[in-house]
Scaffold this active site. Sequence first.
Site, PDB file in Angstrom:
ATOM      1  CB  CYS A   9     -32.196  26.509  15.213  1.00 44.32           C
ATOM      2  SG  CYS A   9     -32.314  25.160  14.043  1.00 44.32           S
ATOM      3  CB  CYS A  36     -36.760  15.583   7.669  1.00 39.72           C
ATOM      4  SG  CYS A  36     -36.382  17.329   7.590  1.00 39.72           S
ATOM      5  CD  GLU A  44     -41.069  27.885   9.546  1.00 40.54           C
ATOM      6  OE1 GLU A  44     -42.220  28.247   9.777  1.00 40.54           O
ATOM      7  OE2 GLU A  44     -40.708  26.698   9.592  1.00 40.54           O
ATOM      8  CB  CYS A  77     -34.220  12.570   5.843  1.00 42.17           C
ATOM      9  SG  CYS A  77     -32.490  12.942   5.498  1.00 42.17           S
ATOM     10  CB  CYS A 102     -33.673  19.817   2.598  1.00 44.58           C
ATOM     11  SG  CYS A 102     -32.214  18.765   2.706  1.00 44.58           S
ATOM     12  CB  CYS A 118     -35.222  18.405  15.282  1.00 47.12           C
ATOM     13  SG  CYS A 118     -33.803  19.022  16.121  1.00 47.12           S
TER      14      CYS A 118
HETATM   15  N1  SAH Z   1     -29.722  18.854   7.147  1.00 49.83           N
HETATM   16  C1  SAH Z   1     -29.051  18.850   8.377  1.00 49.83           C
HETATM   17  C2  SAH Z   1     -29.509  19.907   9.349  1.00 49.83           C
HETATM   18  C3  SAH Z   1     -30.991  20.142   9.425  1.00 49.83           C
HETATM   19  S1  SAH Z   1     -31.943  18.806  10.075  1.00 49.83           S
HETATM   20  C4  SAH Z   1     -29.085  17.466   9.011  1.00 49.83           C
HETATM   21  O1  SAH Z   1     -29.828  16.625   8.534  1.00 49.83           O
HETATM   22  O2  SAH Z   1     -28.347  17.261   9.952  1.00 49.83           O
HETATM   23  C5  SAH Z   1     -31.547  18.951  11.814  1.00 49.83           C
HETATM   24  C6  SAH Z   1     -31.792  17.707  12.640  1.00 49.83           C
HETATM   25  O3  SAH Z   1     -33.179  17.400  12.705  1.00 49.83           O
HETATM   26  C7  SAH Z   1     -31.121  16.464  12.116  1.00 49.83           C
HETATM   27  O4  SAH Z   1     -30.379  15.858  13.148  1.00 49.83           O
HETATM   28  C8  SAH Z   1     -32.282  15.559  11.713  1.00 49.83           C
HETATM   29  O5  SAH Z   1     -31.960  14.199  11.843  1.00 49.83           O
HETATM   30  C9  SAH Z   1     -33.331  16.009  12.706  1.00 49.83           C
HETATM   31  N2  SAH Z   1     -34.715  15.719  12.318  1.00 49.83           N
HETATM   32  C10 SAH Z   1     -35.254  15.771  11.095  1.00 49.83           C
HETATM   33  N3  SAH Z   1     -36.570  15.453  11.141  1.00 49.83           N
HETATM   34  C11 SAH Z   1     -36.867  15.202  12.437  1.00 49.83           C
HETATM   35  C12 SAH Z   1     -38.065  14.858  13.140  1.00 49.83           C
HETATM   36  N4  SAH Z   1     -39.225  14.727  12.509  1.00 49.83           N
HETATM   37  N5  SAH Z   1     -37.984  14.680  14.483  1.00 49.83           N
HETATM   38  C13 SAH Z   1     -36.834  14.848  15.132  1.00 49.83           C
HETATM   39  N6  SAH Z   1     -35.678  15.215  14.534  1.00 49.83           N
HETATM   40  C14 SAH Z   1     -35.687  15.371  13.205  1.00 49.83           C
HETATM   41 FE1  SF4 Z   2     -32.554  17.667   4.700  1.00 48.21          FE
HETATM   42 FE2  SF4 Z   2     -34.209  17.157   6.710  1.00 48.21          FE
HETATM   43 FE3  SF4 Z   2     -32.538  15.282   5.835  1.00 48.21          FE
HETATM   44 FE4  SF4 Z   2     -31.557  17.398   7.196  1.00 48.21          FE
HETATM   45  S1  SF4 Z   2     -32.946  15.819   7.987  1.00 48.21           S
HETATM   46  S2  SF4 Z   2     -30.759  16.479   5.283  1.00 48.21           S
HETATM   47  S3  SF4 Z   2     -32.978  18.992   6.459  1.00 48.21           S
HETATM   48  S4  SF4 Z   2     -34.218  16.189   4.651  1.00 48.21           S
END
Ligand code: SAH
Ligand code: SF4
Length: 356
Positions: A106, A120, A93, A117, A113, A333
């Site tokens: 974006c 996410c 996406e 985390c 991934c 995000c």
């Molecule tokens: N992997 C990279 C880029 C993709 S994630 C990274 O982690 O930076 C992009 C952003 O989304 C990151 O700052 C992450 O902390 C944030 N993010 C992930 N899950 C989220 C959620 N459920 N609500 C708000 N931000 C989130």
């Molecule tokens: Fe991967 Fe989501 Fe963590 Fe970014 S925030 S590194 S996309 S698991």
Amino acid sequence: MSKINIKDLCPEELEELVSSFGEEPYRARQIGKWIYRKDADSFDQMTDLPKRFKITLNDSLLLRQSLVPLNERLSSDGTKKYLFQLSDGNKIESVLIPENRRYTLCISTQVGCALGCTFCLTGRVGKMRNLKASEIVDQFLLVNNFNSGCITNLVFMGMGEPLDNLENTVRALKIFTHEDFVGISPKKITVSTSGLVPQIRELGKQVSVNLSVSLNAPLDELRNKIMPINRKYPIEELIKASRDFPMPNRKTLTFEYVLIKGLNDSDKVARTLGKLLKGISCKVNLIPFNEAFPLPYQSPGSERVFSFQDILISYGINARIRKNRGRDILGACGQLAANYPTAKGQTEQKITQGMN
Ligand code: SAH
Ligand code: SF4
């Protein structure tokens, strides 16, 4: 042997290839303009190239769109989310976010991934594979085309960890920033990372773009729990590598901080973060957690978010609250999952349908 997609080559690699065909290096720039500026979809359209060279190009390279657009969803706030299919059937996406005269795309760098985390949705999918440079760049080319060439800024914040796919991320960045290729200013491009320290250093050696680091917790103990990568590269090392990163002129380092109710959003944690970042030239983006089933967290109320921001400001930190754009279409995000199952028997599609 299968032919290489020309969009998998960065400007230098294309120049080398062109030279190996016995042509002058400037031919690479001509080709770059045709593909990335004039939207050519065949070598035959490139009227300023010699006929024999076009035959060589046709014989050895592919020029084709690597993505099939499957769906476009429009949020009530104007954000658009695109679902694309790759040639092997995988899906990704991209999200277009309009804001005044700025249109930010974006983009994704991986299918899923690997970094897991806990907050996410993309992390829940797990990593299927890295995207090729062509698949990264084609997200821009298609969405830009669908929207009358409006894109002004790029953020590498879609599905995946860009620095876990460093080679192709760098290739794409070189294609985006080269003035004879896409030609977007490095100041308008931001790479977001969860903190792969050696790759941050390597990225800095290869390109100069804005860096955004997803910090999300100021203490190792807490960060270990929500971002497993922290066990490998703890906060101190991460901050050091981030400070060393060569940003484009007059640009500052960004830290992203997802605020999760009852987990990392207290005044005490804000003060710890304030102390950690005090004196570092940076800005902090506070992102209230975007809820998405089956993620086990909640978004804090706005009072908590303002209080957290005020504390950071009292430490002299430029802390802003990021608007949650595209939340209603699961385009914000951390909400991107491209219809992959994110828990046993659940798919984002089902979840979305449930919301309608
Ligand atoms: N992997 C990279 C880029 C993709 S994630 C990274 O982690 O930076 C992009 C952003 O989304 C990151 O700052 C992450 O902390 C944030 N993010 C992930 N899950 C989220 C959620 N459920 N609500 C708000 N931000 C989130
Ligand atoms: Fe991967 Fe989501 Fe963590 Fe970014 S925030 S590194 S996309 S698991």
